[in-house]
Design a protein around this motif. Structure first.
Motif, short mmCIF file in Angstrom:
data_model
loop_
_atom_site.label_atom_id
_atom_site.label_comp_id
_atom_site.label_asym_id
_atom_site.label_seq_id
_atom_site.Cartn_x
_atom_site.Cartn_y
_atom_site.Cartn_z
N ALA A 14 0.83 -1.20 0.00
CA ALA A 14 0.00 0.00 0.00
C ALA A 14 0.87 1.25 0.00
O ALA A 14 2.01 1.23 0.48
CB ALA A 14 -0.93 0.00 1.22
N GLU A 15 0.31 2.34 -0.54
CA GLU A 15 1.01 3.62 -0.55
C GLU A 15 0.15 4.69 0.10
O GLU A 15 -1.07 4.68 -0.05
CB GLU A 15 1.37 4.04 -1.99
N GLN A 26 5.54 3.74 1.51
CA GLN A 26 5.07 2.40 1.16
C GLN A 26 4.95 1.53 2.40
O GLN A 26 5.79 1.60 3.31
CB GLN A 26 6.02 1.73 0.16
N VAL A 65 -6.62 -4.70 -5.46
CA VAL A 65 -5.58 -3.84 -6.02
C VAL A 65 -6.20 -2.69 -6.81
O VAL A 65 -7.11 -2.89 -7.62
CB VAL A 65 -4.63 -4.65 -6.91
N GLY A 66 -5.73 -1.50 -6.52
CA GLY A 66 -6.23 -0.29 -7.18
C GLY A 66 -7.19 0.50 -6.33
O GLY A 66 -7.43 1.68 -6.59
N THR A 77 -3.61 3.61 -0.92
CA THR A 77 -3.90 2.96 -2.19
C THR A 77 -3.26 1.58 -2.21
O THR A 77 -2.06 1.44 -1.95
CB THR A 77 -3.34 3.78 -3.37
N LYS A 79 -1.60 -0.97 -3.99
CA LYS A 79 -0.89 -0.91 -5.26
C LYS A 79 -0.67 -2.28 -5.90
O LYS A 79 -0.71 -2.42 -7.12
CB LYS A 79 0.48 -0.22 -5.08
N GLU A 80 -0.40 -3.29 -5.09
CA GLU A 80 -0.16 -4.63 -5.64
C GLU A 80 -0.33 -5.68 -4.55
O GLU A 80 -0.40 -5.35 -3.36
CB GLU A 80 1.25 -4.72 -6.25
N LYS A 227 -3.22 7.16 -14.36
CA LYS A 227 -2.68 6.94 -13.01
C LYS A 227 -1.55 7.91 -12.71
O LYS A 227 -1.33 8.27 -11.55
CB LYS A 227 -2.20 5.49 -12.90
#
Length: 382
Positions: A14-15, A26, A65-66, A77, A79-80, A227
């Motif tokens: 996550a960010e 991160q 994700v997203g 967010t 992220k992955e 993005k």
């Protein structure tokens, strides 16, 4: 995430943008579906950022994700996926696709949004735009040189359209099924309940567009919702004039799939929607926007938390007879319980849960209408 084992743990990278340090930080975020607990580690310092804590504010369905989630007023967010187990378990559970409500069907936007939600989709991003010839030509570049290309570009620039990011399992194919055949006449003959059968006219004026593959969906989403903050998609359609006012469909109402119903109600009342755009507010943004209520209403702190708890949708509405107070009356009293007794047909009476989660924010003071519209559609949109 139903039926998970007691030991199941999902991991995400996550960010979070730290406004004090002006840095993107991160984190490794763990989610335990058994009791809705979360645990967060700072990847740079390799230290615990948040010890394992029960956090039921975020639903299990929001971990994908997203998505942007709100953890104690921090917009994070996802992220992955953080490990292979999570990727395999959740990687195919949610998929995104791209959709456009075309200019010919913009008057049916409430009905189309209702159909989208009823089919199990989530609207994760939305914006009303008016494409230029250059933008439409670029978006439909794959059709350049075909006999219908010029007519298509002319049609897509003839009025406003609404771009959407939609999410659900098997989203690409499910959205195309819901749309029906490209030709409206064929749709009416073979799929009479499809969107194109209900709202389309012909093969070009067929109500909506849908991506034909995951690769196309990602490319088309990047065109409208880039993005990279340095890239710009099509602008919003806000008038930013003195004859409009602001409505915000709050995060709880968005999570409860009420956006389509609220838009339909606004349309049905004969009110003109001139701009729509989704936002994820940082706590500082929500505090700044709601500052007029600070020290005035006891719920101010909770209002800030709610407004920054997830995606909200800002709507610019043409004020009835140029008077924002008339739209405020349409939205109803701030307390839904009072609204149900005094104004049962108002938006807050129909969709609100509490004085804080009352479904829709609207401009309270007439003089503030241009300022509130500008805050969302010019300042935050930059």
């Amino acid at each position: 995430m139903n039926g998970v084992e007691d030991s199941t743990r999902y991991c995400f990278i996550a960010e979070w943008f730290d406004p004090q340090a002006a840095l993107v930080r991160q984190y490794q975020l763990f989610f335990y579906p058994r009791d809705c607990s979360i645990e967060i580690f700072d990847l740079k310092t390799r230290r615990s950022f948040l010890k394992k804590t029960k956090y039921e504010t975020i639903k299990g369905s929001e971990y994908f994700v997203g998505n942007v989630i709100n953890v104690y007023s921090r917009q994070m967010t996802l992220k992955e996926y953080g490990d292979e187990f999570t990727r395999k378990a959740l990687g195919t559970s949610q998929e995104t696709t791209f959709a456009i409500i075309k200019p010919d069907a913009i008057r049916f936007k409430g009905d189309i949004l209702q159909a989208i939600y009823r089919d199990g989709f989530k609207v994760t991003q939305i914006q009303m735009c008016h494409l230029t010839k250059e933008q439409a030509s670029a978006f439909y570049a794959e059709h350049n040189g075909k006999p219908f290309f010029n007519d298509l570009v002319s049609f897509m620039t003839s009025g406003c359209c609404i771009a959407l990011e939609l999410m659900r399992p098997n989203a690409v194919m499910r959205w195309r099924d819901l749309l029906g055949p490209t030709n409206t006449a064929q749709a009416q003959a073979t799929a009479p309940n499809s969107i194109r059968a209900r709202f389309g006219t012909d093969q070009t004026r067929n109500a909506c567009h849908g991506s034909d593959s995951q690769e196309s969906a990602q490319r088309e989403l990047e065109f409208f919702f880039p993005k990279d903050a340095r890239k710009k998609g099509p602008g919003n359609t806000a008038r930013l004039s003195g004859d409009t006012t602001l409505a915000i469909v709050k995060p709880q109402a968005v999570k409860d799939d009420q956006l389509g119903d609220i838009v339909k109600d606004i349309d049905s009342a004969g009110l003109q929607i001139t701009a729509i755009k989704s936002f994820n507010l940082e706590k500082s943004d929500a505090e700044e926007f709601l500052e007029v209520y600070k020290g005035v209403v006891s719920e101010y702190g909770d209002m800030v938390v709610e407004m920054s708890s997830g995606t909200c949708v800002a709507i610019e509405v043409e004020a009835p007879q140029g008077d924002p107070a008339k739209f405020r009356a349409f939205v109803g009293p701030a307390d839904p319980e009072i609204a149900k007794h005094l104004r049962p047909q108002t938006l807050r009476a129909k969709y609100g849960k509490s004085k804080v989660q009352n479904a829709v924010h609207c401009t309270d003071l007439v003089d503030d209408a241009p300022l509130e519209v500008e805050y969302f559609f010019r300042i935050l949109s930059q």
